[in-house]
Scaffold this active site. Structure first.
Site, short mmCIF file in Angstrom:
data_model
loop_
_atom_site.label_atom_id
_atom_site.label_comp_id
_atom_site.label_asym_id
_atom_site.label_seq_id
_atom_site.Cartn_x
_atom_site.Cartn_y
_atom_site.Cartn_z
N GLY A 221 0.82 -1.21 0.00
CA GLY A 221 0.00 0.00 0.00
C GLY A 221 0.85 1.25 0.00
O GLY A 221 2.08 1.20 -0.04
N ASN A 222 0.19 2.40 0.04
CA ASN A 222 0.89 3.68 0.03
C ASN A 222 1.76 3.84 1.27
O ASN A 222 2.88 4.35 1.19
CB ASN A 222 -0.11 4.83 -0.02
CG ASN A 222 -1.00 4.74 -1.23
OD1 ASN A 222 -0.55 4.94 -2.34
ND2 ASN A 222 -2.27 4.41 -1.03
N TYR B 90 -11.54 2.53 -17.26
CA TYR B 90 -10.41 3.30 -17.75
C TYR B 90 -10.05 2.89 -19.18
O TYR B 90 -10.00 1.69 -19.47
CB TYR B 90 -9.17 3.07 -16.87
CG TYR B 90 -9.03 3.96 -15.64
CD1 TYR B 90 -10.12 4.26 -14.84
CD2 TYR B 90 -7.78 4.48 -15.29
CE1 TYR B 90 -9.97 5.06 -13.71
CE2 TYR B 90 -7.62 5.28 -14.17
CZ TYR B 90 -8.71 5.57 -13.37
OH TYR B 90 -8.55 6.35 -12.26
N ASP C 41 -4.83 -1.52 -6.32
CA ASP C 41 -5.60 -1.70 -5.08
C ASP C 41 -7.09 -1.48 -5.34
O ASP C 41 -7.95 -2.15 -4.76
CB ASP C 41 -5.08 -0.80 -3.95
CG ASP C 41 -4.97 0.68 -4.31
OD1 ASP C 41 -5.12 1.05 -5.49
OD2 ASP C 41 -4.72 1.47 -3.37
N THR D 193 -9.30 25.25 17.35
CA THR D 193 -8.76 25.05 16.00
C THR D 193 -8.57 23.55 15.72
O THR D 193 -9.01 23.04 14.69
CB THR D 193 -7.43 25.81 15.84
OG1 THR D 193 -7.67 27.18 16.13
CG2 THR D 193 -6.87 25.65 14.44
N1 LIG Z 1 -0.07 0.04 12.45
C1 LIG Z 1 -0.50 1.10 11.76
N2 LIG Z 1 0.36 1.97 11.21
C2 LIG Z 1 -0.07 3.04 10.49
N3 LIG Z 1 -1.37 3.30 10.26
C3 LIG Z 1 -2.28 2.47 10.79
C4 LIG Z 1 -1.90 1.33 11.55
N4 LIG Z 1 -3.05 0.68 11.92
C5 LIG Z 1 -4.07 1.39 11.41
N5 LIG Z 1 -3.63 2.48 10.75
C6 LIG Z 1 -4.48 3.45 10.11
O1 LIG Z 1 -4.60 2.98 8.80
C7 LIG Z 1 -4.48 4.06 7.90
C8 LIG Z 1 -3.84 3.54 6.67
O2 LIG Z 1 -4.82 2.72 6.09
P1 LIG Z 1 -4.42 1.61 5.10
O3 LIG Z 1 -3.54 0.67 5.82
O4 LIG Z 1 -5.67 1.11 4.50
O5 LIG Z 1 -3.63 2.55 4.10
P2 LIG Z 1 -2.37 2.32 3.20
O6 LIG Z 1 -1.28 1.50 3.81
O7 LIG Z 1 -2.04 3.66 2.69
O8 LIG Z 1 -2.94 1.46 2.13
P3 LIG Z 1 -3.76 1.93 0.92
O9 LIG Z 1 -2.75 1.98 -0.16
O10 LIG Z 1 -4.72 0.79 0.78
O11 LIG Z 1 -4.38 3.25 1.17
C9 LIG Z 1 -3.71 5.13 8.59
O12 LIG Z 1 -4.24 6.37 8.19
C10 LIG Z 1 -3.95 4.86 10.07
O13 LIG Z 1 -4.94 5.71 10.59
C1 LIG Z 2 -5.47 6.29 -5.50
C2 LIG Z 2 -4.49 5.36 -4.81
C3 LIG Z 2 -3.32 6.19 -4.26
C4 LIG Z 2 -5.23 4.72 -3.64
O1 LIG Z 2 -4.39 3.93 -2.90
C5 LIG Z 2 -3.97 4.24 -5.77
O2 LIG Z 2 -5.05 3.51 -6.25
C6 LIG Z 2 -3.19 4.82 -6.91
O3 LIG Z 2 -2.03 5.11 -6.78
N1 LIG Z 2 -3.87 5.00 -8.07
C7 LIG Z 2 -3.32 5.54 -9.30
C8 LIG Z 2 -4.25 6.54 -9.92
C9 LIG Z 2 -5.61 5.97 -10.33
O4 LIG Z 2 -6.10 4.99 -9.76
O5 LIG Z 2 -6.22 6.56 -11.26
#
Ligand SMILES: Nc1ncnc2c1ncn2[C@@H]1O[C@H](COP(=O)(O)OP(=O)(O)OP(=O)(O)O)[C@@H](O)[C@H]1O
Ligand SMILES: CC(C)(CO)[C@@H](O)C(=O)NCCC(=O)O
Ligand SMILES: [K+]
Length: 246
Positions: free
Chosen positions: A13-14, A91, A100, A175
């Site tokens: 993931g990101n 797309y 994802d 705030t």
């Molecule tokens: N151990 C952890 N570390 C960091 N973030 C966590 C954790 N557990 C839960 N979170 C929460 O999960 C969020 C990230 O969600 P997720 O894991 O779905 O994102 P991601 O890794 O960016 O993956 P995606 O690419 O699917 O968005 C964070 O914003 C945070 O609030």
């Molecule tokens: C939008 C995110 C960042 C969500 O994780 C991912 O799906 C991504 O990098 N997408 C590329 C751009 C698109 O989906 O059009």
């Protein structure tokens, strides 16, 4: 013959890399921040196959793939496709849509009996994808709660925040609370807008919600939506099932 406990499903993931065995998809995944840390954890797992979806630079998936090959493991990176499991991507250039999202759609399709659905992934970004009668209609990409708050604070002089993530919507009187509540309101607005969009199609639908921050959507109007621990992992499992266990 592969066994589900030896198939590792990996969500790059990101923010985080999450991995779990196909036999343990209901458990909390192992979490790593870097691909090097993930690869270092791999040997001890004794898996035979790795299925991966990544939204990071190609170099990350290539690095993991090369390591798997060296270790004699079956490696498959799933990428966004024009058509899979009877769903056609909206797309024109499918390479540009995050895998994802595509895996989330595949996961959601496996969880609903309805012709129409939307799938929301609530993490670093919030994505929403709409599907009707096997056709992906397209979707939305919005900032997640933390990105929204950080972006707001960075682009203003006198606005600041804290680390709280509220679970109920009220009116803020500082705030920090105004910012947190504003970001929660904006987030819940995405949910409400998705429902309004699907209602306009006048056909029954399901809403499937995943991602680390899906608790932001735990408000009364979201009752009846289907929660999923990890959409990417569930989507990868469908591909692994097709390839290894059909
Ligand atoms: N151990 C952890 N570390 C960091 N973030 C966590 C954790 N557990 C839960 N979170 C929460 O999960 C969020 C990230 O969600 P997720 O894991 O779905 O994102 P991601 O890794 O960016 O993956 P995606 O690419 O699917 O968005 C964070 O914003 C945070 O609030
Ligand atoms: C939008 C995110 C960042 C969500 O994780 C991912 O799906 C991504 O990098 N997408 C590329 C751009 C698109 O989906 O059009
Ligand atoms: K970017």
């Amino acid at each position: 013959m592969a066994s589900e406990k030896n198939v590792l499903l990996v969500d790059v993931g990101n923010t985080l890399i999450k991995a779990c065995r196909m036999s343990e998809m209901d458990k909390e995944p192992a979490v790593h921040t870097t691909h090097r840390a993930f690869v270092a954890s791999l040997e001890a797992l004794k898996v035979t196959h790795v299925y991966l979806g990544s939204v990071r630079d190609d170099a990350v998936a290539n690095y993991i793939g090369a390591h798997c090959e060296q270790a004699g493991l079956g490696f498959k990176e799933i990428v966004t496709e024009k058509e899979t499991f009877g769903i056609t991507n909206a797309y024109a250039n499918v390479d540009t849509m995050g895998v994802d999202r595509w895996l989330g759609i595949m996961a959601a399709q496996g969880m609903t009996k309805k012709d129409s659905f939307c799938v929301m992934d609530v993490g670093t970004a919030i994505t929403v994808d709409f599907v009707s009668k096997g056709q992906h209609l397209g979707g939305w990409i919005a900032p997640g709660f933390h990105s929204m708050r950080t972006g707001l604070i960075e682009s203003t002089k006198k606005v600041f925040g804290d680390d709280t993530m509220p679970d109920t919507l009220t009116a803020g009187n500082t705030t920090q609370s105004g910012v947190a509540q504003g970001c929660l309101a904006a987030t819940q607005g995405i949910y409400r807008s998705a429902i309004a969009y699907l209602n306009s199609k006048q056909t029954p639908f399901d809403v499937i919600i995943g991602g680390g921050d899906k608790k932001l959507f735990a408000f009364p109007e979201s009752n009846g939506s289907i929660p999923v621990a990890n959409l990417v992992v569930q989507g990868l499992a469908r591909y692994a099932k097709r390839d290894l266990f059909a």
